[in-house]
Design a protein around this motif. Structure first.
Motif, PDB file in Angstrom:
ATOM      1  N   PRO A 142       0.892  -1.480   0.287  1.00 23.49           N
ATOM      2  CA  PRO A 142      -0.253   0.089  -0.037  1.00 23.49           C
ATOM      3  C   PRO A 142       0.956   1.063   0.333  1.00 23.49           C
ATOM      4  O   PRO A 142       0.065   2.417   0.014  1.00 23.49           O
ATOM      5  N   GLU A 143       1.673   1.029   0.493  1.00 28.13           N
ATOM      6  CA  GLU A 143       3.038   2.298   0.812  1.00 28.13           C
ATOM      7  C   GLU A 143       4.244   2.145   1.816  1.00 28.13           C
ATOM      8  O   GLU A 143       4.472   0.699   1.524  1.00 28.13           O
ATOM      9  N   LEU A 144       5.164   3.359   1.318  1.00 28.31           N
ATOM     10  CA  LEU A 144       6.654   2.971   1.530  1.00 28.31           C
ATOM     11  C   LEU A 144       6.643   4.598   2.025  1.00 28.31           C
ATOM     12  O   LEU A 144       6.332   5.115   1.805  1.00 28.31           O
ATOM     13  N   PRO A 145       7.576   4.434   3.375  1.00 25.07           N
ATOM     14  CA  PRO A 145       7.771   5.632   3.827  1.00 25.07           C
ATOM     15  C   PRO A 145       9.092   6.265   3.102  1.00 25.07           C
ATOM     16  O   PRO A 145      10.346   6.260   3.323  1.00 25.07           O
ATOM     17  N   LEU A 146       9.212   6.437   1.926  1.00 27.26           N
ATOM     18  CA  LEU A 146       9.449   7.600   1.377  1.00 27.26           C
ATOM     19  C   LEU A 146      10.130   8.455   2.186  1.00 27.26           C
ATOM     20  O   LEU A 146      11.045   9.670   1.474  1.00 27.26           O
ATOM     21  N   TYR A 147       8.972   9.105   2.956  1.00 21.89           N
ATOM     22  CA  TYR A 147       9.459  10.766   3.486  1.00 21.89           C
ATOM     23  C   TYR A 147      10.897   9.991   4.576  1.00 21.89           C
ATOM     24  O   TYR A 147      11.250  11.661   4.652  1.00 21.89           O
ATOM     25  N   GLU A 148      11.332   9.238   4.514  1.00 22.75           N
ATOM     26  CA  GLU A 148      12.159   8.886   6.009  1.00 22.75           C
ATOM     27  C   GLU A 148      13.298   8.884   5.398  1.00 22.75           C
ATOM     28  O   GLU A 148      14.796   8.964   5.962  1.00 22.75           O
ATOM     29  N   TYR A 149      13.895   9.058   3.434  1.00 24.45           N
ATOM     30  CA  TYR A 149      14.917   9.134   2.711  1.00 24.45           C
ATOM     31  C   TYR A 149      15.312  10.610   2.266  1.00 24.45           C
ATOM     32  O   TYR A 149      14.724  10.980   2.355  1.00 24.45           O
ATOM     33  N   ALA A 150      16.435  10.646   2.232  1.00 20.45           N
ATOM     34  CA  ALA A 150      17.444  12.083   2.764  1.00 20.45           C
ATOM     35  C   ALA A 150      16.792  12.829   1.994  1.00 20.45           C
ATOM     36  O   ALA A 150      16.652  14.563   1.472  1.00 20.45           O
ATOM     37  N   ASP A 151      16.704  12.315   0.110  1.00 21.10           N
ATOM     38  CA  ASP A 151      16.360  13.186  -1.314  1.00 21.10           C
ATOM     39  C   ASP A 151      15.655  12.487  -2.249  1.00 21.10           C
ATOM     40  O   ASP A 151      15.588  11.099  -1.797  1.00 21.10           O
TER      41      ASP A 151
END
Length: 352
Positions: A126-135
């Motif tokens: 459903p989703e991934l925590p892309l907001y945790e990555y730096a760029d």
């Protein structure tokens, strides 16, 4: 919708509703507050209400109506851009995702198609925590490498990732960014001047607040959000994403609904409208009583958004229903679509 006593936590702070037919509007009305709370008080489990004179009411009207964060209603715009690209021969519904965006390596390995993205049958999470990555480079690498958890085409599983991949496909194939594609394909031709990604600061007085985003109930600590996309991944991606990021008014969305009821309104062909709205639907969900109420059952199609938004187009009755609310103001709660369903049932009863 009943008046709410001061201090009571309602389903939403405020709501704008628009309903009509392919010929024109039947009703457009607004209730409550676009901005009601200053912060969320965790210890008291309630919002700290602004003085009444500082609150902002929900309003209706073109160029004056309250602007809401659409959340996943954005997916419908991405879908319409996709079917228009199919009409122009820029993509093929059954084409492989990787043939347009070769950097999507997991999709390439598993043979994921454009149609599978649009029907949520890719097998992706459903989703991934892309907001945790730096760029953005790291976010794209994470997204590109994510494999399906079930064989593509085997089962339906709703996923934001489908529309993030679809965004990459469209931007490669059409050689324009998604915000430009939405403007050129939909909002420009239909005159939807109140619909866009990344609303300008001049719109702020008209924009409904969403959440006081703080951990542990939210994924990020961003404070009370207003005029900035609520979805964490869309925010991390710069505010333009295939699954979320658009802001709009009830009046503008009514324009889109009428275009669909009129066979595409010059935006897409009537054959493409059939693809969008007929079961199983592309991007649109068909006959879902949990948010459509008694509008469901004759082929009604629509979608919801996490912030409290929903849209239903019912070609059998020639009606549409747009409901925009800020149910996450001042903080998110467990989902409750009963008011959406009740509005759908009321409209079905009114038109027969």
């Amino acid at each position: 919708m009943r008046a709410l006593p001061e201090g009571e936590r309602p389903w939403c702070s405020g709501v704008a509703v628009a309903a009509g037919t392919g010929s024109g509007p039947l009703v457009e009305d607004a209730f409550g507050w676009a901005v009601r709370y200053e912060v969320y008080d965790e210890s008291a489990d309630r919002g700290v209400e602004l003085p009444r004179e500082e609150r902002v009411p929900v309003r209706t009207g073109r160029r004056h109506g309250t602007v809401f964060d659409l959340a996943s209603l954005t997916k419908l715009f991405t879908t319409i851009v996709a079917v228009r690209a199919v009409e122009r021969g820029q993509i093929d519904l059954d084409g492989r995702v990787a043939s347009y965006a070769p950097e999507l390596t997991a999709a390439a390995e598993h043979g994921v198609t454009v149609r599978q993205l649009l029907t949520h049958t890719s097998g992706l999470l459903p989703e991934l925590p892309l907001y945790e990555y730096a760029d953005d480079e790291q976010r794209l690498a994470r997204l590109s490498a994510e494999p399906p958890t079930t064989p593509p085409g085997a089962a339906r599983r709703y996923s934001d990732l489908n529309f993030l991949l679809l965004q990459r496909v469209l931007e490669h194939a059409c050689r324009r960014t998604l915000d430009r594609l939405v403007g050129d394909t939909i909002t420009g031709p239909l005159g939807m001047a109140d619909t866009r990604f990344r609303p300008p600061s001049s719109w702020l007085p008209r924009i409904a607040a969403t959440e006081d985003q703080r951990r542990p109930w939210a994924r990020l600590d961003r404070g009370m959000l207003r005029g900035v996309v609520h979805d964490e991944n869309a925010w991390a991606l710069g505010g333009v994403a295939g699954h979320a990021g658009l802001f709009s008014t009830a009046g503008d969305l009514a324009v889109l609904c009428r275009a669909l009821l009129r066979g595409g309104g010059g935006v897409v062909s009537s054959a493409s409208v059939d693809l969008l709205l007929n079961a199983p639907g592309l991007g649109f969900e068909v006959d879902q009583p949990w948010f459509m109420g008694e509008l469901a059952g004759r082929g009604a199609a629509g979608h919801t958004g996490f912030t409290g938004t929903s849209l239903v187009v019912d070609r059998a009755r020639d009606v549409y229903l747009v409901l925009l609310a800020n149910t996450v103001h001042p903080r998110r709660r467990p989902g409750n679509s009963a008011p959406r369903a009740a509005a759908g049932t009321a409209l079905a009863g009114a038109v027969g």
